[in-house]
Design a protein around this motif. Structure first.
Motif, PDB file in Angstrom:
ATOM      1  N   LEU A 145       0.840  -1.204   0.000  1.00  0.00           N
ATOM      2  CA  LEU A 145       0.000   0.000   0.000  1.00  0.00           C
ATOM      3  C   LEU A 145       0.874   1.254   0.000  1.00  0.00           C
ATOM      4  CD1 LEU A 145      -2.874  -0.929   2.494  1.00  0.00           C
ATOM      5  CD2 LEU A 145      -2.838  -1.150   0.009  1.00  0.00           C
ATOM      6  N   LEU A 146       1.955   1.233   0.794  1.00  0.00           N
ATOM      7  CA  LEU A 146       2.827   2.409   0.859  1.00  0.00           C
ATOM      8  C   LEU A 146       3.516   2.662  -0.481  1.00  0.00           C
ATOM      9  CD1 LEU A 146       4.559   1.963   4.352  1.00  0.00           C
ATOM     10  CD2 LEU A 146       2.614   3.406   3.751  1.00  0.00           C
ATOM     11  N   GLY A 147       3.784   1.574  -1.207  1.00  0.00           N
ATOM     12  CA  GLY A 147       4.455   1.711  -2.495  1.00  0.00           C
ATOM     13  C   GLY A 147       3.478   1.860  -3.646  1.00  0.00           C
ATOM     14  N   ALA A 148       2.186   1.985  -3.343  1.00  0.00           N
ATOM     15  CA  ALA A 148       1.133   2.126  -4.348  1.00  0.00           C
ATOM     16  C   ALA A 148       1.118   0.950  -5.330  1.00  0.00           C
ATOM     17  CB  ALA A 148       1.261   3.455  -5.105  1.00  0.00           C
TER      18      ALA A 148
ATOM     19  N   HIS B  90      -9.956   1.043   2.775  1.00  0.00           N
ATOM     20  CA  HIS B  90     -10.250   2.401   3.219  1.00  0.00           C
ATOM     21  C   HIS B  90      -9.111   2.955   4.048  1.00  0.00           C
ATOM     22  CE1 HIS B  90     -11.634   0.937   7.150  1.00  0.00           C
ATOM     23  NE2 HIS B  90     -12.302   0.019   6.497  1.00  0.00           N
ATOM     24  N   GLY B  91      -9.242   4.221   4.405  1.00  0.00           N
ATOM     25  CA  GLY B  91      -8.161   4.887   5.120  1.00  0.00           C
ATOM     26  C   GLY B  91      -7.304   5.702   4.163  1.00  0.00           C
ATOM     27  N   VAL B  92      -6.393   6.436   4.758  1.00  0.00           N
ATOM     28  CA  VAL B  92      -5.572   7.361   3.979  1.00  0.00           C
ATOM     29  C   VAL B  92      -4.108   6.941   4.056  1.00  0.00           C
ATOM     30  CG1 VAL B  92      -4.852   9.782   3.752  1.00  0.00           C
ATOM     31  CG2 VAL B  92      -7.176   9.226   4.512  1.00  0.00           C
ATOM     32  N   CYS B  93      -3.427   7.116   2.953  1.00  0.00           N
ATOM     33  CA  CYS B  93      -2.016   6.775   2.885  1.00  0.00           C
ATOM     34  C   CYS B  93      -1.293   7.924   2.181  1.00  0.00           C
ATOM     35  CB  CYS B  93      -1.920   5.487   2.069  1.00  0.00           C
ATOM     36  SG  CYS B  93      -0.343   4.718   2.147  1.00  0.00           S
ATOM     37  N   ARG B  94      -0.482   8.633   2.937  1.00  0.00           N
ATOM     38  CA  ARG B  94       0.266   9.755   2.361  1.00  0.00           C
ATOM     39  C   ARG B  94       1.745   9.424   2.350  1.00  0.00           C
ATOM     40  NH1 ARG B  94      -2.310  13.078   5.756  1.00  0.00           N
ATOM     41  NH2 ARG B  94      -4.254  13.605   4.734  1.00  0.00           N
ATOM     42  N   VAL B  95       2.366   9.598   1.197  1.00  0.00           N
ATOM     43  CA  VAL B  95       3.804   9.338   1.095  1.00  0.00           C
ATOM     44  C   VAL B  95       4.457  10.553   0.459  1.00  0.00           C
ATOM     45  CG1 VAL B  95       5.594   7.874   0.070  1.00  0.00           C
ATOM     46  CG2 VAL B  95       3.493   6.845   0.939  1.00  0.00           C
TER      47      VAL B  95
ATOM     48  N   ARG C  17      -2.089  11.012  -9.748  1.00  0.00           N
ATOM     49  CA  ARG C  17      -2.565  10.697 -11.107  1.00  0.00           C
ATOM     50  C   ARG C  17      -1.688   9.651 -11.777  1.00  0.00           C
ATOM     51  NH1 ARG C  17      -4.665  15.907 -13.156  1.00  0.00           N
ATOM     52  NH2 ARG C  17      -6.607  16.090 -11.989  1.00  0.00           N
ATOM     53  N   ASP C  18      -0.374   9.925 -11.723  1.00  0.00           N
ATOM     54  CA  ASP C  18       0.538   9.054 -12.456  1.00  0.00           C
ATOM     55  C   ASP C  18       1.252   8.136 -11.465  1.00  0.00           C
ATOM     56  OD1 ASP C  18       2.396   7.866 -14.024  1.00  0.00           O
ATOM     57  OD2 ASP C  18       3.038   9.708 -15.042  1.00  0.00           O
ATOM     58  N   LEU C  19       0.614   6.972 -11.223  1.00  0.00           N
ATOM     59  CA  LEU C  19       1.167   6.071 -10.210  1.00  0.00           C
ATOM     60  C   LEU C  19       2.508   5.474 -10.645  1.00  0.00           C
ATOM     61  CD1 LEU C  19      -1.987   4.272  -8.793  1.00  0.00           C
ATOM     62  CD2 LEU C  19      -0.427   5.773  -7.565  1.00  0.00           C
ATOM     63  N   ASP C  20       2.664   5.260 -11.962  1.00  0.00           N
ATOM     64  CA  ASP C  20       3.946   4.721 -12.440  1.00  0.00           C
ATOM     65  C   ASP C  20       5.078   5.673 -12.105  1.00  0.00           C
ATOM     66  OD1 ASP C  20       3.078   2.369 -13.392  1.00  0.00           O
ATOM     67  OD2 ASP C  20       2.672   3.121 -15.414  1.00  0.00           O
ATOM     68  N   ARG C  21       4.792   6.945 -12.300  1.00  0.00           N
ATOM     69  CA  ARG C  21       5.802   7.956 -11.999  1.00  0.00           C
ATOM     70  C   ARG C  21       6.102   7.989 -10.498  1.00  0.00           C
ATOM     71  NH1 ARG C  21       8.263  12.513 -14.053  1.00  0.00           N
ATOM     72  NH2 ARG C  21       8.545  14.086 -12.430  1.00  0.00           N
ATOM     73  N   PHE C  22       5.032   7.903  -9.708  1.00  0.00           N
ATOM     74  CA  PHE C  22       5.217   7.876  -8.254  1.00  0.00           C
ATOM     75  C   PHE C  22       6.113   6.699  -7.868  1.00  0.00           C
ATOM     76  CE2 PHE C  22       4.055   5.792  -4.304  1.00  0.00           C
ATOM     77  CZ  PHE C  22       4.301   6.797  -3.392  1.00  0.00           C
TER      78      PHE C  22
ATOM     79  N   THR D  17       9.466   8.236  -6.368  1.00  0.00           N
ATOM     80  CA  THR D  17       9.371   8.542  -4.947  1.00  0.00           C
ATOM     81  C   THR D  17       9.786   7.373  -4.063  1.00  0.00           C
ATOM     82  OG1 THR D  17       7.531   9.948  -5.560  1.00  0.00           O
ATOM     83  CG2 THR D  17       7.831   9.588  -3.215  1.00  0.00           C
ATOM     84  N   VAL D  18       9.514   6.153  -4.540  1.00  0.00           N
ATOM     85  CA  VAL D  18       9.876   4.999  -3.714  1.00  0.00           C
ATOM     86  C   VAL D  18      10.849   4.085  -4.455  1.00  0.00           C
ATOM     87  CG1 VAL D  18       7.796   4.874  -2.275  1.00  0.00           C
ATOM     88  CG2 VAL D  18       7.828   3.754  -4.486  1.00  0.00           C
ATOM     89  N   GLY D  19      11.673   3.408  -3.683  1.00  0.00           N
ATOM     90  CA  GLY D  19      12.533   2.370  -4.238  1.00  0.00           C
ATOM     91  C   GLY D  19      12.140   1.060  -3.575  1.00  0.00           C
ATOM     92  N   PHE D  20      12.071  -0.002  -4.356  1.00  0.00           N
ATOM     93  CA  PHE D  20      11.654  -1.298  -3.800  1.00  0.00           C
ATOM     94  C   PHE D  20      12.813  -2.290  -3.778  1.00  0.00           C
ATOM     95  CE2 PHE D  20       7.875   0.505  -5.782  1.00  0.00           C
ATOM     96  CZ  PHE D  20       6.925   0.339  -4.794  1.00  0.00           C
TER      97      PHE D  20
END
Ligand SMILES: Nc1ncnc2c1ncn2[C@@H]1O[C@H](COP(=O)(O)OP(=O)(O)OP(=O)(O)O)[C@@H](O)[C@H]1O
Ligand SMILES: [Mg+2]
Length: 277
Positions: free
Chosen positions: A56-59, A65-70, A79-84, A88-91
Motif C-alpha cells: 500500500l505504501l508503495g502504491a 479504506h483509510g488514507v495513505c500519504r507518502v 494521477r501518475d502512479l507509475d511515476r510515483f 518517490t519509492v525504491g523497492f
C-alpha cells in the motif's frame, strides 16, 4: 534546536480486506507516522499484514479504506502512479527480480531510462551506485554470475537510482546467510546515515531489527507495538524482567539479601522501571 523532520509516511486508519465480502482482513486500521531519515523495521508473524502494508505504501495496491500519504502525496489522488513508483519509492524484495539477461550495470540503469539524461550520464550514475554498494568490480556480470548477497546489493543500487524519498524492503535478507545479512544491513544503515534515505524494512530476523531505530510490530493487521530503540539497554532490561529476581522486583517483593544491604529503595526503583519496559 534541531529542525523538525519532515513526515515521509503518514497513514490514517489504513485498512485492506480481501476476498468475498471482505472475508480476509489483512490490515485493520493502521496509523503510522514516519519521518525523513528514520530506519524502521516492520515485524510480526506470517500473515500479520507486513507485505500488505508495504504494497500500500508503495502504491502497488490500493487500500480498502483509510488514507495513505507518502512524501506529502495522498496516494488516492496521485494521477501518475507509475511515476510515483519510479520517482518517490525504491523497492527491494527478497526475490530481487533482476533481469537475467542484463548485466548488473544495465539493471541499475533501468530506472534511469525515463530520466532526461545522456547515455553517458546515465552510465556514470549507475556506476556510482554500484560503487556505493561495493560492486564496481562486478558491474559487467550477469545476475547468474553473482552471489545472492551481491544480487541483493545490485537490487539496492537499482532501488536508489532515482534518489527515492523512501525505500521499501520486504525481507531483503530473507534468503541470505548471516554474513551476507550483516553486509546488507550495514549497507542499508550506511545509506540511511550518509544519504539520509528513509527505510522501511520488513523482517523476521531480530538481528536485522536491531539495526533499526524503530520497530513496528504488526499482529492480525494491527499495530501491536511501535517502539523507538533509543535506549540500547531496553532489550537487556526486558530479559532481566523475565528472571526470578526481575519478577520479584516487578511485584514489589524486595529479596531479604538486598534489604540487608540497605538497597530497598534502589530495588523498588528498579522494579518501577521494569514495570515500564
Ligand atoms: N492477494 C491476496 N488475496 C487474498 N488474501 C491475501 C492476499 N494478499 C494477502 N492476503 C492475506 O492477507 C493477510 C496478510 O498477508 P501479508 O502477505 O501482508 O502477510 P505478511 O505479514 O507479509 O506475512 P509473511 O511474513 O508470511 O510474508 C494474510 O492472511 C494473507 O493470506
Ligand atoms: Mg510478507
Amino acid at each position: 534546536m534541531a529542525e523538525p523532520r519532515s513526515v515521509v509516511v503518514e497513514t490514517q486508519d489504513l485498512a485492506k480486506m480481501y476476498g468475498d465480502g471482505d472475508a480476509i482482513v489483512a490490515l485493520d486500521g493502521v496509523n503510522l507516522r514516519i519521518c525523513a531519515g528514520e530506519f524502521v523495521a516492520v515485524m510480526g508473524p506470517s500473515g500479520s499484514g507486513k507485505s500488505t502494508l508495504l504494497n500500500l505504501l508503495g502504491a502497488l495496491d490500493r487500500p480498502s479504506h483509510g488514507v495513505c500519504r507518502v512524501a506529502g502525496q495522498d496516494l488516492a489522488h496521485v494521477r501518475d502512479l507509475d511515476r510515483f513508483r519510479s520517482k518517490t519509492v525504491g523497492f527491494v524484495f527478497q526475490l530481487h527480480n533482476l533481469i537475467p539477461t542484463l548485466t548488473a550495470l544495465e539493471n541499475v540503469e533501468i530506472p534511469l531510462q525515463e530520466e532526461r539524461m545522456t547515455d553517458a550520464a546515465r552510465r556514470q550514475r549507475a556506476m556510482g551506485l554500484l560503487g556505493l554498494v561495493n560492486l564496481s568490480d562486478r558491474m559487467h556480470f550477469l545476475p547468474a554470475q553473482l552471489s545472492g548477497g551481491q544480487r541483493q546489493r545490485v537490487a539496492i543500487a537499482r532501488a536508489l537510482a532515482n534518489n527515492p524519498s523512501l525505500v521499501l524492503a520486504d525481507e531483503p535478507t530473507g534468503n541470505l546467510d548471516s554474513k551476507s545479512t550483516d553486509e546488507i544491513m550495514d549497507l542499508l544503515k550506511k545509506l540511511n546515515r550518509e544519504q539520509g534515505t528513509t527505510f522501511i524494512v520488513v523482517t523476521h530476523n531480530p538481528a536485522v531489527a536491531r539495526a533499526a531505530d524503530r520497530v513496528v510490530t504488526l499482529r492480525d493487521g494491527r499495530v501491536l507495538r511501535d517502539e523507538r530503540i533509543e535506549n540500547v539497554y531496553l532489550e537487556d532490561l526486558r530479559e532481566f524482567k523475565e528472571t526470578a529476581l526481575g519478577h520479584a522486583l516487578v511485584d514489589g517483593d524486595i529479596p531479604s539479601d538486598l534489604s540487608a544491604l540497605g538497597l530497598d529503595k534502589l530495588a523498588a526503583s528498579i522494579g518501577q522501571l521494569l514495570r515500564t519496559v
